[in-house]
Every structure is written in structure tokens, then in C-alpha cells.
Design an enzyme around this catalytic site. Structure first.
Site, short mmCIF file in Angstrom:
data_model
loop_
_atom_site.label_atom_id
_atom_site.label_comp_id
_atom_site.label_asym_id
_atom_site.label_seq_id
_atom_site.Cartn_x
_atom_site.Cartn_y
_atom_site.Cartn_z
N ARG A 107 28.63 36.16 48.13
CA ARG A 107 29.41 35.03 47.63
C ARG A 107 30.70 34.86 48.42
NH1 ARG A 107 34.08 34.84 46.44
NH2 ARG A 107 33.98 36.58 44.97
N GLY B 72 51.57 39.16 50.94
CA GLY B 72 50.32 38.84 50.28
C GLY B 72 50.53 37.78 49.22
N ILE C 276 40.96 39.87 56.15
CA ILE C 276 40.30 38.60 56.43
C ILE C 276 38.78 38.77 56.42
CG2 ILE C 276 40.17 36.66 58.01
CD1 ILE C 276 43.00 37.22 56.86
N ALA D 233 38.72 28.00 46.31
CA ALA D 233 38.09 29.33 46.36
C ALA D 233 38.14 30.00 45.00
CB ALA D 233 38.79 30.19 47.41
N ARG E 130 15.27 53.30 27.29
CA ARG E 130 15.78 54.67 27.35
C ARG E 130 15.85 55.26 25.94
NH1 ARG E 130 16.53 59.46 30.05
NH2 ARG E 130 18.59 60.37 29.62
N GLN F 98 24.56 51.84 17.02
CA GLN F 98 25.59 50.82 16.82
C GLN F 98 26.53 50.68 18.01
OE1 GLN F 98 27.63 51.50 13.13
NE2 GLN F 98 25.81 51.21 11.88
N GLY G 222 24.54 55.82 31.51
CA GLY G 222 24.86 57.23 31.71
C GLY G 222 24.89 57.58 33.19
N GLU H 171 42.59 36.31 46.48
CA GLU H 171 42.80 34.92 46.02
C GLU H 171 43.77 34.86 44.84
OE1 GLU H 171 41.53 33.08 48.09
OE2 GLU H 171 39.64 33.91 48.77
N ASP I 100 47.70 39.96 38.04
CA ASP I 100 49.03 39.79 37.46
C ASP I 100 49.69 38.49 37.90
OD1 ASP I 100 48.71 42.19 36.21
OD2 ASP I 100 49.95 43.35 37.60
#
Length: 392
Positions: free
Chosen positions: A98, A145, A171, A251, A277, A288, A348, A372, A376
Site C-alpha cells: 500500500r 520531520g 523516503i 496520502a 484451536r 469470555q 499465543g 504522514e 501525537d
């Protein structure tokens, strides 16, 4: 033990009913390609830290490069939801796949189409759409950045050409690229875009090695040492940060769709594993704690799907704001990386094996949550939109 085929996709809220037949046909064609081309070789490529041979030309053949670019320039003229669905299916295969398509489409073809001259569009876009030419995008620098306005790469007007100096880092496609769309400051301190071509003297693209993430993707630097660039290679249609940030918006939108694919791949694998499994005499899916995880996965995927669908509608109407795109990118990447990590626990010890996708997706998403725009920084973009107060 058998596992969900790649064709299984959760659609808990009947979102498919909101898609056109063309949307579903495009999604299915990309899905089929991912199954036949990507899945048989992606684990080995990630393990060996090698890219997929001929990837860009293959992406070109299936129309995954610049799908929203006008037909006259080699694109398919598709809408933004189609673009999103293509990104989703590609990232179900791997974030590296992608990323390759996203960089080519949103960070190279998009600015040439939006801000380039007619000559630039005709020269570059058809070859980029076909994957005959590989592009990269130069914005991030070793020292800058999240703060691109402080970039140090610069161009100097020499009369009959520009002289380009500086360096860009992290890049995608750098070691492979034929051209790079590079953002640099002119002598007045204003940011401009310029197309640099492989073979220009002083232009080098050293590769970045020893990555634990996006290992099936080539990453590197763009280094410019007194590179002479013809004046006709300057993107004439934009000056300032609006240029690169508009590329990032495209993007980021694609990423917000793409990571849903990674989450779905992990979810489908976890569901099937939990049914087959057995521990303490019954399938682990009957406990649960495992059902809680699966229910939360499906809920978060469904929320992300709805977020992207409406964002796609807004994009089609040219109403999507940068802050809305930031919200979707941040939310959906966090959703995907959480599902990758938690679904690994359902499997697991088997969850760390290459036969299963969880660890590969989790490692890849560690890059996606940073590039991109970091997690934060996107929170601060939303905070600015809420309060009107800049916290940067």
C-alpha cells in the site's frame, strides 16, 4: 488447520449496500490480485528484507497507481471511495504494498496533476500510472520531520537552471525511484516543489538498511549536492507549505482506508483460529476473554469503515478538511495496530510465526503510526480545530 480466506471481509453494518457496483468490482479485482500476487510471497519478502519483484508494474497493470488521475493522463478517473477501497485491499496484503501505491499516487502523481504544467503532466503521469516510472516524495529531512517549515533543503536560481542542495530522509521507493518530487526553499525562504530525475549529477539515493518495519519496501534518502535542475522541472502551480501538505492530506486519506485492510486480515485470522484451536477440551473462542477481544475488534473495524466511507463522500464533494482527515488517519492506524497486537495474543506462540500475519502487520503499523504525521501530531491538529489554539 484451515483459516479464513482473504476474501472474507466483515460488514457488520451492511456498508456494502452504500457502495456502487463499480466500487465492489474494483475492490474484488484488487483483492484477487493480492491473493494471487502478494500473499504467496509476502512473508518471504518481509523475512528476507526484500521488495516484491516487479511490484510497481504489476500495480500499474491493475490500475492501482493514481486511480483518481484523469484518463487523459493515464489514470482511471475514479472517485475517492474507489481509491480508498484499493488502498484497503492492498494493505490487507501488506503495508509495504500500500505504501508503494500510496506514495506513487498521492505524493508524486497528485502534486504533478494539481500543480504541474501541462508538459509535466504529459511527460510523467502516464508512465507513473503504468508503473513504468517510479516516483518518490522528498519532504522529511534528517533534522526536520513534524516541522517541515524548518526544512534546510534549498534551491538557488542560477539563471538558466536551479541549483539544489540538501537531503531528505525516510523516503519510500528512494533507491528505486526514477523521479523525486522534492520540496525546497527558494532564496526568499518560500517552499516550492521541483521534479528531480535519476541521473542528474549530484543526485544520490542511499538505501536505509536494518529496518524492523516495512521490510518488504525499499526505503532510503534523497541527497542533493549541487544538482542542476532545469527550470521547466519546477512545479508552477503552488508556493508554500500548501503544496506538500495537500499531498499529505491525500496520502493520509489513503492510509485511513488502508489500515482497515491490515486490521481485517488480523481479525479474520483470529476468528478462525479461535474456533479451531482447542484448550481444556473446547475451542478457545468459547471463552469470555477471547470473545471480548473479537467483539471489540469487530466494533472498531466497523467504526473505522463508517468513518472512512463518510470521509470519502466528503472528499468526493471537495468538502473534507485537513483536520477531518487527520482524525481518520490517527484513529484508524491506532485501531489497526491495537488489533494486530491483541490478535497476536489470541494465537499465543503461533502468533509470532510467519505463517500468520499478525507480527508482520504489527511491525509495519509501527511505521504507519509515525509517518504522514505522527499519532501525537494528529491529536494536536484535532485539538487546534476544537479550541482554535495552536499547541505546536
Amino acid at each position: 488447520m484451515s483459516y479464513y480466506p482473504l476474501t472474507s471481509i466483515p460488514d457488520y453494518y451492511g456498508i456494502d449496500a452504500l457502495l456502487t457496483e463499480e466500487h465492489k468490482l474494483i475492490r474484488q479485482s484488487i483483492r484477487d490480485w493480492v491473493e494471487s500476487f502478494v500473499m504467496p510471497q509476502i512473508d518471504q519478502a518481509a523475512q528476507n528484507h526484500t521488495d516484491l519483484p516487479g511490484l510497481m508494474r504489476e500495480l500499474g497493470k491493475i490500475g492501482a497507481l493514481g486511480p483518481y488521475i484523469p484518463v487523459e493522463y493515464g489514470g482511471s478517473g475514479l472517485d475517492q471511495i474507489s481509491y480508498g477501497l484499493i488502498m484497503q485491499e492492498l494493505e490487507r496484503g501488506d503495508s509495504a504494498v500500500r505504501s508503494a501505491a500510496s506514495v506513487q499516487s498521492s505524493l508524486v502523481m497528485f502534486p504533478i496533476n494539481e500543480f504541474g504544467s501541462e508538459e509535466q503532466k504529459k511527460k510523467y503521469l502516464p508512465k507513473l500510472a503504468a508503473g513504468e516510472m517510479i516516483g518518490s516524495f522528498g519532504l522529511t529531512e534528517p533534522n526536520h520531520g513534524s516541522d517541515p517549515s524548518s526544512m534546510e533543503t534549498y534551491i538557488k536560481n542560477m539563471g538558466d537552471h536551479y541549483l539544489l542542495n540538501g537531503a531528505k530522509m525516510w523516503i519510500t521507493n528512494s533507491p528505486l525511484c526514477d523521479i523525486a518530487v522534492v520540496w525546497a526553499k527558494n532564496e526568499e525562504g518560500k517552499i516550492q516543489g521541483i521534479i528531480v530525475e535519476r541521473g542528474m549529477e549530484g543526485f544520490t539515493t542511499p538505501e536505509t538498511h536494518n529496518k524492523w518495519s516495512l521490510r518488504a519496501s525499499k526505503t532510503g534518502e534523497l541527497v542533493f549536492n549541487d544538482v542542476k535542475v532545469p527550470k521547466e522541472n519546477l512545479l508552477p502551480g503552488v508556493t508554500g507549505l500548501k503544496g506538500p501538505l495537500s499531498c499529505l492530506n491525500s496520502a493520509r486519506y489513503g492510509i485511513s482506508w488502508g489500515v482497515i485492510g491490515a486490521a481485517i486480515d488480523c481479525y479474520c485470522t483470529a476468528v478462525q483460529y479461535s474456533k479451531e484451536r482447542k484448550q481444556f477440551g473446547k475451542p478457545i473462542g468459547s471463552y469470555q476473554l477471547q470473545q471480548k477481544k473479537l467483539a471489540e475488534f469487530l466494533t472498531e473495524i466497523t467504526k473505522a469503515q463508517l468513518l472512512c466511507l463518510q470521509l470519502g463522500n466528503l472528499k468526493n464533494e471537495h468538502k473534507a478538511t485537513p483536520a477531518q482527515i487527520s482524525m481518520a488517519k490517527r484513529n484508524n492506524v491506532k485501531m489497526a495496530i491495537d488489533i494486530a497486537r491483541e490478535s497476536r495474543q489470541i494465537l499465543g506462540g503461533m502468533g509470532i510465526m510467519g505463517e500468520f500475519p499478525m507480527m508482520r502487520h504489527a511491525a509495519n503499523l509501527e511505521s504507519v503510526i509515525t509517518y504522514e504525521g505522527t499519532h501525537d501530531v494528529h491529536l494536536l491538529i484535532t485539538g487546534l480545530d476544537i479550541t482554535g489554539i495552536n499547541a505546536f
